[in-house]
Enzyme design. Sequence first.
Site, PDB file in Angstrom:
ATOM      1  N   SER A  56       0.855  -1.195   0.000  1.00  0.00           N
ATOM      2  CA  SER A  56       0.000   0.000   0.000  1.00  0.00           C
ATOM      3  C   SER A  56       0.884   1.235   0.000  1.00  0.00           C
ATOM      4  O   SER A  56       2.099   1.154   0.224  1.00  0.00           O
ATOM      5  CB  SER A  56      -0.888   0.007   1.245  1.00  0.00           C
ATOM      6  OG  SER A  56      -0.090   0.253   2.394  1.00  0.00           O
ATOM      7  N   ASP A  94      -1.292  -1.706  -3.967  1.00  0.00           N
ATOM      8  CA  ASP A  94      -2.661  -1.728  -3.419  1.00  0.00           C
ATOM      9  C   ASP A  94      -3.154  -0.279  -3.291  1.00  0.00           C
ATOM     10  O   ASP A  94      -2.453   0.570  -2.729  1.00  0.00           O
ATOM     11  CB  ASP A  94      -2.572  -2.398  -2.031  1.00  0.00           C
ATOM     12  CG  ASP A  94      -3.927  -2.759  -1.450  1.00  0.00           C
ATOM     13  OD1 ASP A  94      -4.878  -2.945  -2.229  1.00  0.00           O
ATOM     14  OD2 ASP A  94      -4.016  -2.878  -0.215  1.00  0.00           O
ATOM     15  N   ASP A 116      -7.106   3.159  -7.828  1.00  0.00           N
ATOM     16  CA  ASP A 116      -8.373   3.263  -7.099  1.00  0.00           C
ATOM     17  C   ASP A 116      -8.981   4.654  -7.298  1.00  0.00           C
ATOM     18  O   ASP A 116      -8.684   5.591  -6.572  1.00  0.00           O
ATOM     19  CB  ASP A 116      -8.132   2.986  -5.613  1.00  0.00           C
ATOM     20  CG  ASP A 116      -9.428   3.032  -4.803  1.00  0.00           C
ATOM     21  OD1 ASP A 116     -10.481   3.343  -5.394  1.00  0.00           O
ATOM     22  OD2 ASP A 116      -9.375   2.765  -3.599  1.00  0.00           O
ATOM     23  N   GLU A 146     -11.439  -0.019  -9.651  1.00  0.00           N
ATOM     24  CA  GLU A 146     -12.488  -0.216  -8.634  1.00  0.00           C
ATOM     25  C   GLU A 146     -13.718   0.619  -8.960  1.00  0.00           C
ATOM     26  O   GLU A 146     -13.628   1.790  -9.312  1.00  0.00           O
ATOM     27  CB  GLU A 146     -11.973   0.150  -7.228  1.00  0.00           C
ATOM     28  CG  GLU A 146     -13.052  -0.040  -6.150  1.00  0.00           C
ATOM     29  CD  GLU A 146     -12.529  -0.006  -4.712  1.00  0.00           C
ATOM     30  OE1 GLU A 146     -11.352  -0.334  -4.485  1.00  0.00           O
ATOM     31  OE2 GLU A 146     -13.311   0.340  -3.821  1.00  0.00           O
ATOM     32  N   HIS A 190     -12.768  -2.179   4.961  1.00  0.00           N
ATOM     33  CA  HIS A 190     -11.410  -2.370   5.477  1.00  0.00           C
ATOM     34  C   HIS A 190     -11.361  -2.337   7.005  1.00  0.00           C
ATOM     35  O   HIS A 190     -12.210  -1.740   7.647  1.00  0.00           O
ATOM     36  CB  HIS A 190     -10.485  -1.286   4.915  1.00  0.00           C
ATOM     37  CG  HIS A 190     -10.263  -1.441   3.445  1.00  0.00           C
ATOM     38  ND1 HIS A 190     -10.932  -0.682   2.523  1.00  0.00           N
ATOM     39  CD2 HIS A 190      -9.478  -2.291   2.745  1.00  0.00           C
ATOM     40  CE1 HIS A 190     -10.559  -1.053   1.308  1.00  0.00           C
ATOM     41  NE2 HIS A 190      -9.673  -2.025   1.407  1.00  0.00           N
ATOM     42  N   GLY A 191     -10.336  -2.975   7.560  1.00  0.00           N
ATOM     43  CA  GLY A 191     -10.072  -2.882   8.993  1.00  0.00           C
ATOM     44  C   GLY A 191     -10.717  -3.985   9.803  1.00  0.00           C
ATOM     45  O   GLY A 191     -11.327  -4.925   9.267  1.00  0.00           O
ATOM     46  N   ASN A 277      -8.452  -9.910  -0.791  1.00  0.00           N
ATOM     47  CA  ASN A 277      -7.455  -9.099  -0.073  1.00  0.00           C
ATOM     48  C   ASN A 277      -7.563  -9.273   1.436  1.00  0.00           C
ATOM     49  O   ASN A 277      -8.640  -9.069   2.021  1.00  0.00           O
ATOM     50  CB  ASN A 277      -7.695  -7.612  -0.365  1.00  0.00           C
ATOM     51  CG  ASN A 277      -7.284  -7.212  -1.759  1.00  0.00           C
ATOM     52  OD1 ASN A 277      -7.015  -8.058  -2.604  1.00  0.00           O
ATOM     53  ND2 ASN A 277      -7.235  -5.918  -2.001  1.00  0.00           N
ATOM     54  N   ILE A 278      -6.441  -9.617   2.042  1.00  0.00           N
ATOM     55  CA  ILE A 278      -6.418  -9.831   3.495  1.00  0.00           C
ATOM     56  C   ILE A 278      -5.216  -9.108   4.096  1.00  0.00           C
ATOM     57  O   ILE A 278      -4.067  -9.384   3.727  1.00  0.00           O
ATOM     58  CB  ILE A 278      -6.366 -11.345   3.813  1.00  0.00           C
ATOM     59  CG1 ILE A 278      -7.654 -12.022   3.319  1.00  0.00           C
ATOM     60  CG2 ILE A 278      -6.171 -11.578   5.318  1.00  0.00           C
ATOM     61  CD1 ILE A 278      -7.623 -13.525   3.303  1.00  0.00           C
ATOM     62  N   SER A 280      -5.858  -7.098   7.618  1.00  0.00           N
ATOM     63  CA  SER A 280      -6.138  -6.964   9.058  1.00  0.00           C
ATOM     64  C   SER A 280      -5.925  -8.268   9.826  1.00  0.00           C
ATOM     65  O   SER A 280      -5.429  -8.252  10.957  1.00  0.00           O
ATOM     66  CB  SER A 280      -7.572  -6.472   9.285  1.00  0.00           C
ATOM     67  OG  SER A 280      -7.742  -5.210   8.704  1.00  0.00           O
TER      68      SER A 280
HETATM   69  P1  13P Z   1      -8.830  -6.065   5.415  1.00  0.00           P
HETATM   70  O1  13P Z   1      -8.688  -4.825   6.217  1.00  0.00           O
HETATM   71  O2  13P Z   1     -10.182  -6.658   5.565  1.00  0.00           O
HETATM   72  O3  13P Z   1      -7.747  -7.052   5.689  1.00  0.00           O
HETATM   73  O4  13P Z   1      -8.700  -5.649   3.848  1.00  0.00           O
HETATM   74  C1  13P Z   1      -7.453  -5.471   3.243  1.00  0.00           C
HETATM   75  C2  13P Z   1      -7.540  -4.860   1.893  1.00  0.00           C
HETATM   76  O5  13P Z   1      -8.579  -4.788   1.262  1.00  0.00           O
HETATM   77  C3  13P Z   1      -6.303  -4.347   1.308  1.00  0.00           C
HETATM   78  O6  13P Z   1      -6.520  -3.686   0.107  1.00  0.00           O
HETATM   79  O1  G3H Z   2      -6.660  -1.336   2.139  1.00  0.00           O
HETATM   80  C1  G3H Z   2      -5.884  -1.052   3.025  1.00  0.00           C
HETATM   81  C2  G3H Z   2      -4.801  -1.992   3.401  1.00  0.00           C
HETATM   82  O2  G3H Z   2      -5.192  -2.758   4.514  1.00  0.00           O
HETATM   83  C3  G3H Z   2      -3.521  -1.252   3.634  1.00  0.00           C
HETATM   84  O3  G3H Z   2      -3.557  -0.552   4.817  1.00  0.00           O
HETATM   85  O4  G3H Z   2      -2.846   1.764   4.206  1.00  0.00           O
HETATM   86  O5  G3H Z   2      -2.684   0.944   6.559  1.00  0.00           O
HETATM   87  O6  G3H Z   2      -1.130   0.071   4.790  1.00  0.00           O
HETATM   88  P1  G3H Z   2      -2.500   0.625   5.103  1.00  0.00           P
HETATM   89 ZN    ZN Z   3      -8.357  -2.646  -0.055  1.00  0.00          ZN
END
Ligand code: 13P
Ligand code: G3H
Ligand code: ZN
Length: 334
Positions: A56, A94, A116, A146, A190-191, A277-278, A280
Amino acid sequence: MISYKELGLVNTRAMFAKAVDGGYAIPAFNFNNMEQLQAIIMAAVETKSPVILQVSKGARNYANQTLLRYMAQGAVEYAKELGCAHPEIVLHLDHGDSFELCKSCIDMGFSSVMIDGSALPYDENVALTKKVVEYAHQYDVTVEGELGVLAGVEDEVAAEESHYTKPEEVIDFVTKTGVDSLAISIGTSHGAYKFTPEQCTVDPTTGRLVPPPLAFDVLEAIEKKLPGFPIVLHGSSSVPQEEVDTINANGGCLKAAVGIPEEQLRKAAKSAVCKINIDSDSRLAMTAAIRKTFAENPAEFDPRKYLGPARDNMKKLYIHKIVNVLGSNDKLIN
Ligand code: 13P
Ligand code: G3H
Ligand code: ZN
């Protein structure tokens, strides 16, 4: 200009086509540090799974973009050292939020980027995505776009409310932009706090919060419009309650954290959803192991003694996701 091909990385095209046909999804795991990367590669090699390493904008700022790129290059060699003769590893940006960021990643060896533009007005999203695709495709780099907005924080883009993807827009978007895959919004976010307690019901036997189901009707409508087209699900952590409990039992405070039930992700993986996508869940696995180590041994101060168990716990999590949720084990092309 460094080509990802020289680094032994691959783009997403062939792996997505195979995943859509085979009814499974490729894991896209975020990484920010060495232990996460080691755990991802060990898990992918042990399960013989293709894998997407996601970086990211926040990860680039935290760990340095050059270092992350060399780490991904090192990951290919590490996978071979672990016994995988032909690893299939994608290095993916990402939530890229500008043409310049995507270009910079492509120029330094990424094999895939996400642009995005989901928070932009539709026409601006189309124009920005098309510009990235035109640049990326010159170098055989694949692009994820997206449509629809996920609630919560998407890197530095925050949205109060989610807006499901409109199935009537997807053909136009994919045709005009030329994207290789499309991230959609069907109720994930997310999160670690994906739903408020008010949105959930309570399981009478366990007392756990049960979130509302994903909008599979929207997913089905999108699949009908774009048969066989690769679909991506962001925000797909399940927030394992045992990790949350370990964190809370060892000095943490994560209240009412709730994610996407794994059976819903399994169902999605069997459809045109071919990238899940994983991030968290890996953060939770790491934090739980570190908190436990410190609680059990407050005198410990060698980072290897707490980052080692964190790495083991993340590896266990990644293997579980690959084998029991996404179904990407034993799916290497070579
Ligand atoms: P989570 O916060 O559910 O793990 O999603 C991660 C994500 O979408 C990264 O782009
Ligand atoms: O979509 C978000 C991802 O979980 C990346 O998170 O921006 O805190 O690195 P971050
Ligand atoms: Zn994401």
